[in-house]
Design an enzyme around this catalytic site. Structure first.
Site, PDB file in Angstrom:
ATOM      1  N   LYS A  61      49.872  38.037  46.470  1.00 28.41           N
ATOM      2  CA  LYS A  61      49.690  38.735  45.289  1.00 28.41           C
ATOM      3  C   LYS A  61      50.585  39.644  43.832  1.00 28.41           C
ATOM      4  O   LYS A  61      50.166  40.843  44.927  1.00 28.41           O
ATOM      5  CB  LYS A  61      48.463  38.185  45.160  1.00 28.41           C
ATOM      6  CG  LYS A  61      47.790  36.809  45.469  1.00 28.41           C
ATOM      7  CD  LYS A  61      46.365  36.583  44.753  1.00 28.41           C
ATOM      8  CE  LYS A  61      45.916  35.151  45.564  1.00 28.41           C
ATOM      9  NZ  LYS A  61      44.100  35.521  45.560  1.00 28.41           N
ATOM     10  N   ARG A  72      25.222  43.553  42.795  1.00 30.93           N
ATOM     11  CA  ARG A  72      25.187  42.869  41.706  1.00 30.93           C
ATOM     12  C   ARG A  72      23.672  42.032  41.305  1.00 30.93           C
ATOM     13  O   ARG A  72      24.132  40.758  42.156  1.00 30.93           O
ATOM     14  CB  ARG A  72      26.124  43.298  40.567  1.00 30.93           C
ATOM     15  CG  ARG A  72      27.303  44.187  40.299  1.00 30.93           C
ATOM     16  CD  ARG A  72      28.526  44.366  40.161  1.00 30.93           C
ATOM     17  NE  ARG A  72      29.554  43.328  40.298  1.00 30.93           N
ATOM     18  CZ  ARG A  72      30.375  42.536  40.127  1.00 30.93           C
ATOM     19  NH1 ARG A  72      30.843  43.726  39.008  1.00 30.93           N
ATOM     20  NH2 ARG A  72      31.044  42.085  40.362  1.00 30.93           N
ATOM     21  N   SER A 129      36.368  44.783  37.834  1.00 29.33           N
ATOM     22  CA  SER A 129      37.474  44.930  38.203  1.00 29.33           C
ATOM     23  C   SER A 129      38.150  44.322  36.886  1.00 29.33           C
ATOM     24  O   SER A 129      39.085  44.433  36.128  1.00 29.33           O
ATOM     25  CB  SER A 129      38.436  44.986  39.613  1.00 29.33           C
ATOM     26  OG  SER A 129      38.286  46.265  40.193  1.00 29.33           O
TER      27      SER A 129
END
Ligand code: PNS
Length: 166
Positions: A45, A98, A135
């Site tokens: 990837k 989170r 990200s």
């Protein structure tokens, strides 16, 4: 009492490191003798940044955060996290969570890792002011011209703008 070093792994793709990641690494460094920031990647990837670029950005961010010792950054290709933990001698994986979907995403991985080798995962509550930072989201914001100041280390912001805005 055992003199064994308490060593933790903070795993991730770090493509690129955000201030949310950095917060977790710095807090882990206060809890454990050593922290290995493991940049895990799949060579099939293509990421936004090369693996050496990701490693360098994490190293610079950790140094700029004032963490002089006890943290090292290493890259691992095509490896199970549990094997990385075994190789570096870490008893614990540390992850930030989170609010929202992170626990649902992280819990099966934590349980699978414990099933595989017994390695435990410690979840640190993510800093609420960075709860919207990932990200992938910062890359999307930068790609379309938005400002990510205060969400990623400054050198990372510059690198993102250069890479994604051509
Ligand atoms: O930053 P990310 O992409 O959320 O990190 C995910 C990562 C790299 C920590 C996770 O995909 C992982 O642990 N990959 C290594 C391969 C592995 O062990 N897979 C099984 C997990 S139960």
């Amino acid at each position: 009492m055992s003199e064994r070093l308490r060593r933790a792994v903070c795993p991730g793709s770090y493509d690129p490191v955000t201030l949310g990641h950095l917060d977790v690494v710095v807090r882990a460094a206060a809890l454990y003798d050593e922290v290995v920031v493991a940049v895990l990647h799949n060579p099939a990837k293509q990421g936004t940044f090369t693996v050496p670029e990701r490693v360098a950005m994490v190293e610079a961010a950790v140094a700029a955060a004032g963490v002089a010792t006890g943290v090292r950054v290493e890259a691992f290709a095509d490896r199970l996290l549990v094997d990385v933990c075994r190789d570096v001698g870490a008893q614990v994986v540390v992850k930030g969570v989170r609010a929202g979907g992170d626990v649902a995403y992280e819990l099966p991985m934590a349980l699978m890792n414990r099933h595989l080798t017994g390695v435990e995962t410690v979840f640190l509550p993510g800093e609420p002011s960075l709860g919207h930072v990932s990200s992938s989201l910062v890359k999307e914001v930068v790609r379309y011209g938005g400002d990510v100041t205060g969400l990623v280390p400054e050198p990372v912001r510059g690198a993102l703008e250069e890479r994604l805005r051509g």
